[in-house]
Design a protein around this motif. Structure first.
Motif, short mmCIF file in Angstrom:
data_model
loop_
_atom_site.label_atom_id
_atom_site.label_comp_id
_atom_site.label_asym_id
_atom_site.label_seq_id
_atom_site.Cartn_x
_atom_site.Cartn_y
_atom_site.Cartn_z
N PRO A 12 0.83 -1.21 0.00
CA PRO A 12 0.00 0.00 0.00
C PRO A 12 0.86 1.26 0.00
CG PRO A 12 0.00 -1.01 2.17
CD PRO A 12 0.73 -1.96 1.26
N ILE A 13 0.49 2.25 -0.78
CA ILE A 13 1.25 3.51 -0.87
C ILE A 13 0.27 4.68 -0.88
CG2 ILE A 13 3.21 2.48 -2.09
CD1 ILE A 13 2.04 3.65 -4.69
N LEU A 14 0.80 5.89 -0.70
CA LEU A 14 0.02 7.12 -0.81
C LEU A 14 0.64 7.96 -1.91
CD1 LEU A 14 -2.38 8.59 0.57
CD2 LEU A 14 -0.67 9.86 1.90
N MET A 15 -0.14 8.23 -2.95
CA MET A 15 0.36 8.98 -4.10
C MET A 15 0.02 10.46 -3.94
SD MET A 15 -0.57 6.24 -7.14
CE MET A 15 0.37 7.16 -8.37
N LYS A 16 0.41 11.26 -4.94
CA LYS A 16 0.17 12.70 -4.86
C LYS A 16 -1.32 13.00 -4.75
CE LYS A 16 0.40 13.16 -9.90
NZ LYS A 16 1.12 13.77 -11.03
N LYS A 17 -1.62 14.12 -4.16
CA LYS A 17 -3.00 14.56 -3.90
C LYS A 17 -3.74 13.61 -2.95
CE LYS A 17 -3.38 16.94 -8.35
NZ LYS A 17 -4.16 17.11 -9.61
N GLY A 18 -2.96 12.87 -2.17
CA GLY A 18 -3.54 12.03 -1.15
C GLY A 18 -4.26 10.79 -1.64
N ARG A 19 -3.95 10.35 -2.87
CA ARG A 19 -4.64 9.19 -3.42
C ARG A 19 -4.06 7.89 -2.84
NH1 ARG A 19 -3.15 11.43 -8.23
NH2 ARG A 19 -2.27 9.45 -8.96
N ALA A 20 -4.93 7.07 -2.25
CA ALA A 20 -4.51 5.76 -1.78
C ALA A 20 -4.29 4.85 -2.99
CB ALA A 20 -5.57 5.17 -0.86
N ALA A 21 -3.20 4.11 -2.97
CA ALA A 21 -2.86 3.26 -4.12
C ALA A 21 -2.06 2.06 -3.65
CB ALA A 21 -2.08 4.06 -5.17
N HIS A 22 -1.62 1.26 -4.61
CA HIS A 22 -0.82 0.07 -4.31
C HIS A 22 0.33 -0.03 -5.31
CE1 HIS A 22 -4.80 -0.90 -2.64
NE2 HIS A 22 -4.14 -1.58 -1.74
N THR A 23 1.44 -0.59 -4.85
CA THR A 23 2.53 -0.94 -5.76
C THR A 23 2.53 -2.45 -5.91
OG1 THR A 23 3.91 0.93 -5.08
CG2 THR A 23 5.01 -0.89 -6.19
N LEU A 24 2.45 -2.88 -7.16
CA LEU A 24 2.52 -4.30 -7.49
C LEU A 24 3.97 -4.66 -7.76
CD1 LEU A 24 1.19 -7.04 -8.36
CD2 LEU A 24 1.04 -6.07 -10.66
N HIS A 25 4.51 -5.63 -7.02
CA HIS A 25 5.88 -6.08 -7.20
C HIS A 25 5.87 -7.50 -7.75
CE1 HIS A 25 7.59 -2.79 -4.69
NE2 HIS A 25 6.43 -2.91 -4.04
N CYS A 26 6.73 -7.76 -8.71
CA CYS A 26 6.84 -9.10 -9.29
C CYS A 26 8.31 -9.45 -9.44
CB CYS A 26 6.14 -9.16 -10.64
SG CYS A 26 6.25 -10.76 -11.46
N LEU A 27 8.72 -10.54 -8.82
CA LEU A 27 10.12 -10.99 -8.87
C LEU A 27 10.21 -12.20 -9.79
CD1 LEU A 27 12.66 -9.98 -7.30
CD2 LEU A 27 12.37 -11.97 -5.82
N CYS A 28 11.17 -12.19 -10.72
CA CYS A 28 11.28 -13.30 -11.68
C CYS A 28 12.73 -13.61 -11.98
CB CYS A 28 10.53 -12.98 -12.97
SG CYS A 28 11.21 -11.60 -13.91
N ARG A 29 12.96 -14.82 -12.48
CA ARG A 29 14.29 -15.22 -12.91
C ARG A 29 14.65 -14.52 -14.21
NH1 ARG A 29 12.06 -20.20 -11.30
NH2 ARG A 29 13.07 -21.10 -9.47
N ASN A 30 15.92 -14.31 -14.40
CA ASN A 30 16.40 -13.70 -15.65
C ASN A 30 16.72 -14.81 -16.64
OD1 ASN A 30 17.34 -12.02 -17.61
ND2 ASN A 30 19.20 -11.43 -16.53
N GLU A 31 15.70 -15.48 -17.12
CA GLU A 31 15.89 -16.57 -18.09
C GLU A 31 16.00 -16.00 -19.49
OE1 GLU A 31 16.28 -19.66 -17.38
OE2 GLU A 31 15.82 -19.59 -15.24
N GLY A 32 16.83 -16.65 -20.30
CA GLY A 32 16.91 -16.25 -21.69
C GLY A 32 18.17 -15.50 -22.06
N GLY A 33 18.97 -15.10 -21.04
CA GLY A 33 20.24 -14.45 -21.32
C GLY A 33 20.07 -13.16 -22.08
N GLU A 34 20.82 -13.01 -23.18
CA GLU A 34 20.79 -11.78 -23.95
C GLU A 34 19.42 -11.51 -24.56
OE1 GLU A 34 23.84 -11.95 -26.81
OE2 GLU A 34 25.49 -11.91 -25.35
N GLU A 35 18.64 -12.55 -24.74
CA GLU A 35 17.31 -12.38 -25.33
C GLU A 35 16.45 -11.46 -24.48
OE1 GLU A 35 13.65 -15.37 -25.68
OE2 GLU A 35 15.32 -15.90 -27.01
N GLU A 36 16.66 -11.48 -23.15
CA GLU A 36 15.88 -10.65 -22.26
C GLU A 36 16.23 -9.18 -22.42
OE1 GLU A 36 13.45 -11.43 -20.69
OE2 GLU A 36 13.53 -13.46 -19.90
N GLU A 37 17.40 -8.89 -22.97
CA GLU A 37 17.83 -7.51 -23.09
C GLU A 37 17.20 -6.81 -24.29
OE1 GLU A 37 19.53 -5.99 -20.89
OE2 GLU A 37 19.87 -7.77 -19.66
N GLN A 38 16.44 -7.53 -25.10
CA GLN A 38 15.83 -6.93 -26.27
C GLN A 38 14.70 -6.00 -25.86
OE1 GLN A 38 15.00 -9.54 -29.54
NE2 GLN A 38 16.33 -11.11 -28.70
#
Length: 211
Positions: free
Chosen positions: A76-102
């Motif tokens: 949960p976060i508080l954004m500008k002008k007092g808006r209640a909001a959320h930050t969605l976090h997603c953790l993932c493996r770096n599969e694919g090597g250089e392909e991921e850098e595209q």
């Protein structure tokens, strides 16, 4: 003469140093889920201020269903002008090597990041996602213990995730986590409290030769 349980218990997969024969309470078998040590992962972040809890929960489930997604959480976060909001976090493996850098908008390549970004953009109202690469993560080893018996009735088994780390020459178990959905099914079927099922599963691991 071996008991029925000892005869049926298979050898442990992926970790020869853990006992191969497990006595009562019944612990059927284990499989390794290895991702120990230090590794580089990727974190996606999106601020969302105009959605519902149901949509956020659904988005989390879709992200977690992807093969290389390690974890998803909401902050949960508080954004500008007092808006209640959320930050969605997603953790993932770096599969694919250089392909991921595209370029992440390159539709000719379907990478781990592009799959997860597609879900976030389609299921939420966010206009942008922060991509944090090369985040170092330290993790311990773990394995699943299958069909841990938690009642006297047939069919009342649960799977348990066990985490451990190597302390010099000794393996030290640091966490015992019964699978929630398994415990929920047994609790409903046997008409006993959910916490009782989870406590019995933990006790079964602690009393076995795995501990």
């Amino acid at each position: 003469q071996q008991s029925k349980h000892e005869q049926e218990s298979p050898k442990i997969v992926g970790d020869e140093k853990i006992k191969e024969t497990i006595t009562e309470p019944a612990v059927n078998s284990t499989t390794q889920q290895s991702d120990p040590g230090n590794s580089a992962v990727i974190q996606l972040e999106a601020n969302i201020d105009d959605t519902t809890p149901e949509i956020l929960a659904y988005t989390m489930e879709k992200l977690l269903s992807q093969p290389n997604c390690l974890d998803v959480w909401i902050q949960p976060i508080l954004m500008k002008k007092g808006r209640a909001a959320h930050t969605l976090h997603c953790l993932c493996r770096n599969e694919g090597g250089e392909e991921e850098e595209q370029n992440i908008n390159n539709e000719r390549k379907t990478t781990t990041i592009s799959k997860l970004l597609s879900i976030i953009f389609k299921e939420t109202t966010t206009l942008g996602v922060r991509v944090r690469r090369d985040i170092e993560r330290a993790s311990i080893d773990r394995f699943f213990v299958h069909k841990v018996k938690v009642t006297e009735d047939e069919g009342h088994f649960v799977n348990v995730k066990v985490g451990f780390y190597q302390d010099m020459s000794e393996k030290v178990i640091t966490s015992i986590s019964p699978e929630f959905e398994d415990c929920k099914k047994v609790a409903i079927s046997a008409n006993i409290p959910l916490k009782t099922v989870m406590d019995r599963a933990r006790s079964a691991i602690q009393e076995s030769d795995l501990y």
